[in-house]
Design an enzyme around this catalytic site. Structure first.
Site, PDB file in Angstrom:
ATOM      1  N   LYS A   2       0.830  -1.216   0.000  1.00  0.00           N
ATOM      2  CA  LYS A   2       0.000   0.000   0.000  1.00  0.00           C
ATOM      3  C   LYS A   2       0.864   1.265   0.000  1.00  0.00           C
ATOM      4  CE  LYS A   2      -2.159  -1.047   3.864  1.00  0.00           C
ATOM      5  NZ  LYS A   2      -1.550  -2.330   4.241  1.00  0.00           N
ATOM      6  N   ARG A  34      -9.728   0.966   8.477  1.00  0.00           N
ATOM      7  CA  ARG A  34      -9.302  -0.389   8.810  1.00  0.00           C
ATOM      8  C   ARG A  34     -10.311  -1.130   9.668  1.00  0.00           C
ATOM      9  NH1 ARG A  34      -3.123   0.278   8.303  1.00  0.00           N
ATOM     10  NH2 ARG A  34      -2.294  -1.662   9.048  1.00  0.00           N
ATOM     11  N   ARG A  72      11.841  -5.475   4.359  1.00  0.00           N
ATOM     12  CA  ARG A  72      11.501  -4.062   4.191  1.00  0.00           C
ATOM     13  C   ARG A  72      12.384  -3.188   5.078  1.00  0.00           C
ATOM     14  NH1 ARG A  72       5.448  -1.893   4.732  1.00  0.00           N
ATOM     15  NH2 ARG A  72       5.522  -2.536   6.904  1.00  0.00           N
ATOM     16  N   ARG A 108      11.484  -1.228  10.655  1.00  0.00           N
ATOM     17  CA  ARG A 108      10.440  -0.787  11.583  1.00  0.00           C
ATOM     18  C   ARG A 108      10.339  -1.770  12.735  1.00  0.00           C
ATOM     19  NH1 ARG A 108       5.120   0.383   8.059  1.00  0.00           N
ATOM     20  NH2 ARG A 108       4.210  -0.805   9.766  1.00  0.00           N
ATOM     21  N   ARG A 129       0.135  -8.696  13.405  1.00  0.00           N
ATOM     22  CA  ARG A 129      -0.492  -7.733  12.483  1.00  0.00           C
ATOM     23  C   ARG A 129      -1.341  -8.453  11.447  1.00  0.00           C
ATOM     24  NH1 ARG A 129       4.567  -4.979  10.526  1.00  0.00           N
ATOM     25  NH2 ARG A 129       3.278  -3.954   8.975  1.00  0.00           N
TER      26      ARG A 129
HETATM   27  P1  ADP Z   1       0.930  -1.962   7.570  1.00  0.00           P
HETATM   28  O1  ADP Z   1      -0.251  -1.705   6.690  1.00  0.00           O
HETATM   29  O2  ADP Z   1       2.093  -2.501   6.819  1.00  0.00           O
HETATM   30  O3  ADP Z   1       0.593  -2.718   8.806  1.00  0.00           O
HETATM   31  P2  ADP Z   1       0.909   0.772   8.539  1.00  0.00           P
HETATM   32  O4  ADP Z   1       2.062   1.699   8.532  1.00  0.00           O
HETATM   33  O5  ADP Z   1      -0.271   1.095   7.707  1.00  0.00           O
HETATM   34  O6  ADP Z   1       1.531  -0.618   8.126  1.00  0.00           O
HETATM   35  O7  ADP Z   1       0.402   0.555  10.042  1.00  0.00           O
HETATM   36  C1  ADP Z   1       1.282   0.326  11.117  1.00  0.00           C
HETATM   37  C2  ADP Z   1       0.511   0.257  12.424  1.00  0.00           C
HETATM   38  O8  ADP Z   1      -0.148   1.500  12.674  1.00  0.00           O
HETATM   39  C3  ADP Z   1      -0.601  -0.781  12.487  1.00  0.00           C
HETATM   40  O9  ADP Z   1      -0.107  -2.046  12.853  1.00  0.00           O
HETATM   41  C4  ADP Z   1      -1.506  -0.170  13.558  1.00  0.00           C
HETATM   42  O10 ADP Z   1      -0.973  -0.385  14.839  1.00  0.00           O
HETATM   43  C5  ADP Z   1      -1.440   1.293  13.268  1.00  0.00           C
HETATM   44  N1  ADP Z   1      -2.481   1.752  12.322  1.00  0.00           N
HETATM   45  C6  ADP Z   1      -2.273   2.206  11.045  1.00  0.00           C
HETATM   46  N2  ADP Z   1      -3.437   2.564  10.461  1.00  0.00           N
HETATM   47  C7  ADP Z   1      -4.416   2.331  11.389  1.00  0.00           C
HETATM   48  C8  ADP Z   1      -5.846   2.482  11.396  1.00  0.00           C
HETATM   49  N3  ADP Z   1      -6.507   2.950  10.333  1.00  0.00           N
HETATM   50  N4  ADP Z   1      -6.512   2.136  12.517  1.00  0.00           N
HETATM   51  C9  ADP Z   1      -5.863   1.677  13.595  1.00  0.00           C
HETATM   52  N5  ADP Z   1      -4.538   1.496  13.658  1.00  0.00           N
HETATM   53  C10 ADP Z   1      -3.795   1.816  12.575  1.00  0.00           C
END
Ligand code: ADP
Ligand code: ZN
Length: 214
Positions: A16, A91, A127, A160, A171
């Protein structure tokens, strides 16, 4: 019809962030990454960041209230004329409903980047991100020109914290438990476009451009 908002949905590691950055560059659209907003808030130690930290570290979803605050603020600050791409939000079903209000009736397309768990575990382990600007690399597929250094800003490349194997597993579980339900929600509205996240970036971009008539 030319759509003004693209939502990127899919499991962690499906691409994404990379796809969002590429499309934003091609169309000069604003990219809003929910994960980047959270990491920024955590780094700066804001009130929201302090509350969000424990969830991100464990690979859990941050409470909707905090996420909506960050996203709402971001969209208000910059109301893009050309359109925007939103990565990692919504999400949960609650976030999706709230997003409909934020979108204010502008039609949007949801791109579902699909990939298998085994594939994702492998990719996430490779990554790296830039500590300063957040640019995304992959040790094999998108390597930096100089090992450990960001091409864009010269920043240091790091893994990360939540890309460690134990957290990745959680996750993925959280994704299947809480986010996958959004697929039916958007599919039933006829705005879901499925694209493979396992292929080359170029092919993924082409497929999105075709399917969404960009
Ligand atoms: P990925 O999609 O690879 O898990 P992101 O950078 O989008 O990575 O998200 C990293 C973390 O940030 C998630 O594991 C969660 O803890 C938090 N997070 C991101 N977007 C949301 C969201 N829309 N709602 C709740 N938590 C979120
Ligand atoms: Zn950088």
């Amino acid at each position: 019809m030319r759509r003004k908002i693209l939502v990127l949905l899919g499991p962690p590691g499906a691409g994404k962030g990379t796809v969002g950055a590429t499309l934003a560059k091609i169309y000069h659209w604003l990219l809003v990454s929910c994960g980047d907003l959270l990491r920024e808030a955590i780094r700066k130690g804001t009130k929201t960041g302090k509350m969000a930290r424990q969830f991100v570290e464990k690979g859990e979803l941050v409470p909707d209230r905090l996420v909506l605050e960050l996203i709402g603020e971001r969209l208000q600050r910059e109301n893009p004329v050309g359109g925007f791409i939103i990565d990692g939000f919504p999400r949960t079903l609650n976030q999706a409903e709230q997003f409909d209000h934020l979108a204010e009736g502008v039609p949007y397309a949801v791109i579902y980047l699909k990939a298998s768990d085994d594939f994702l575990i492998n990719r996430l382990a490779q990554r790296r991100i830039c500590e300063s600007c957040g640019a995304i690399y992959h040790l094999v597929n998108i390597p930096p020109r100089h090992s450990g250094v960001c091409d864009a800003c010269g920043g240091r490349l790091i893994q990360r914290d939540d890309d460690r194997p134990e957290v990745i597993k959680n996750r993925l579980e959280v994704y299947h438990r809480q986010t996958a339900a959004l697929l039916d929600y958007y599919r039933s509205r006829g705005i879901l476009f499925e694209v493979s996240g396992e292929g080359k970036l170029e092919n993924t971009i082409n497929e999105i451009q075709e399917k969404c008539a960009l």
